[in-house]
Structures are given as C-alpha cells and as structure tokens.
Design a protein around this motif. Structure first.
Motif, PDB file in Angstrom:
ATOM      1  N   ASP A 175     -43.514  -2.881  17.666  1.00 41.07           N
ATOM      2  CA  ASP A 175     -42.443  -2.075  17.081  1.00 41.07           C
ATOM      3  C   ASP A 175     -42.599  -2.054  15.570  1.00 41.07           C
ATOM      4  O   ASP A 175     -43.190  -2.970  14.982  1.00 41.07           O
ATOM      5  N   HIS A 203     -40.185  -0.759  12.050  1.00 32.30           N
ATOM      6  CA  HIS A 203     -38.978  -0.143  11.484  1.00 32.30           C
ATOM      7  C   HIS A 203     -39.138  -0.025   9.974  1.00 32.30           C
ATOM      8  O   HIS A 203     -39.776  -0.871   9.340  1.00 32.30           O
ATOM      9  N   HIS A 218     -37.112  -6.014  19.830  1.00 29.95           N
ATOM     10  CA  HIS A 218     -37.556  -4.783  20.497  1.00 29.95           C
ATOM     11  C   HIS A 218     -38.977  -4.954  21.046  1.00 29.95           C
ATOM     12  O   HIS A 218     -39.264  -4.567  22.180  1.00 29.95           O
TER      13      HIS A 218
END
Ligand code: MG
Length: 162
Positions: free
Chosen positions: A12, A14, A46
């Motif tokens: 993941d 971000h 996540h």
C-alpha cells in the motif's frame, strides 16, 4: 497430515498531508504530517489486511471495503483487519508469521517498532516473535525520498490444519 500453507503479499502507498499525527500499525506517532486517505489511511494495516486476504484467496481490501461506500469514510483500519481475520478464520486459516517493510524518509520508526509489533501481534492473534517490521528510507529520491508518500510491503504466511 501436514498443514496447508499459503503465502500472501500486501502493498500500500498513501500520500502525505499537512498536520499530524501519523497513524501506522494502529499506533499514533508524533509527526507534523499524516497520511491522506478515505479511511484512517493506515497504510501498514491496509497492506497486512491485503496480505491476509490474498493468502486465503478471500478477495482484497478494495473489494471488502470500497472507498465509494460512505460507511468506510474515516474507518478504523484495525476494524478492517479484524473483519479480514474473521473471514479467513472461518475457513480455518491462522497466521504463522508476518514480515513488513515500511518505506518512509521520515519519521524514524525504530522508537515505535515494539508498540506496532505488539499491536499487530494482538490483531493477528499470534505471539510477538511471529511479527517483524523494518523501516527503510527512500535515500532522498523518488516519491518516498521526496516525502510525497509512505509505502508498505508485507508478506504473511497462513496455515490451515488438515
Ligand atoms: Mg490504503
């Protein structure tokens, strides 16, 4: 009978946004920025959730918790991992171990490593020795090094007793 073993990979990324704190692995880390996202943007949880789901062949985090669903706005990622764990546990899967790499230029994560490991071990229902996390900088280059984003990779091993 030998237990059935399956590996899962999670990833993941971000973007950073102004204003702290950083929430990573369910732990609040003092920092002047936070991760942007529809949920609480906990990139580590996540990635772990996706690895667990992938190992069991039970879908992915985007399918289970679509960002188009208003119910998922600001959602606690510990809840998402909890739901993923219940889903795979219903099929008889348990976690053997997990290993994660957090890629971030800042902040230094070592002071928070044990708190994150402890929380992950609790969420995954395993002993602390089965959870590891390491942090790497972006060496000042790319989106990680320029502090535009934080990324996480993790692998998880699941076993299903025959
Ligand atoms: Mg995410």
């Amino acid at each position: 009978m030998e237990p059935l073993i399956r590996v899962g990979l999670g990833y993941d990324l971000h973007r950073w946004e102004a204003g702290g704190p950083l929430i990573l692995g369910g732990v609040e880390i003092p920092h002047e920025r936070h991760l942007a996202g529809h949920s609480d943007a906990d990139a580590l949880l996540h990635a772990v959730t996706d690895a667990v789901l992938g190992a069991a062949g039970e879908g992915d985090i985007g399918e289970l918790f679509p960002d188009t669903d208003p119910d998922n706005r600001g959602k606690d990622s510990s809840e998402m991992l909890g739901e993923a764990m219940s889903r795979v546990a219903r099929r008889g899967w348990r976690v053997l171990n997990i290993d994660c790499v957090v890629q971030t230029q800042r902040p230094k994560l070592l002071p928070f490593r044990e708190a994150i490991r402890t929380n992950l071990a609790k969420l995954l229902d395993v002993s602390l020795d089965r959870v590891w996390i390491k942090a790497k900088t972006g060496e000042g280059v790319g989106s990680i090094g320029r502090e535009e984003a934080l990324a996480v990779q993790c692998v998880v091993l699941l076993a299903q007793d025959a």
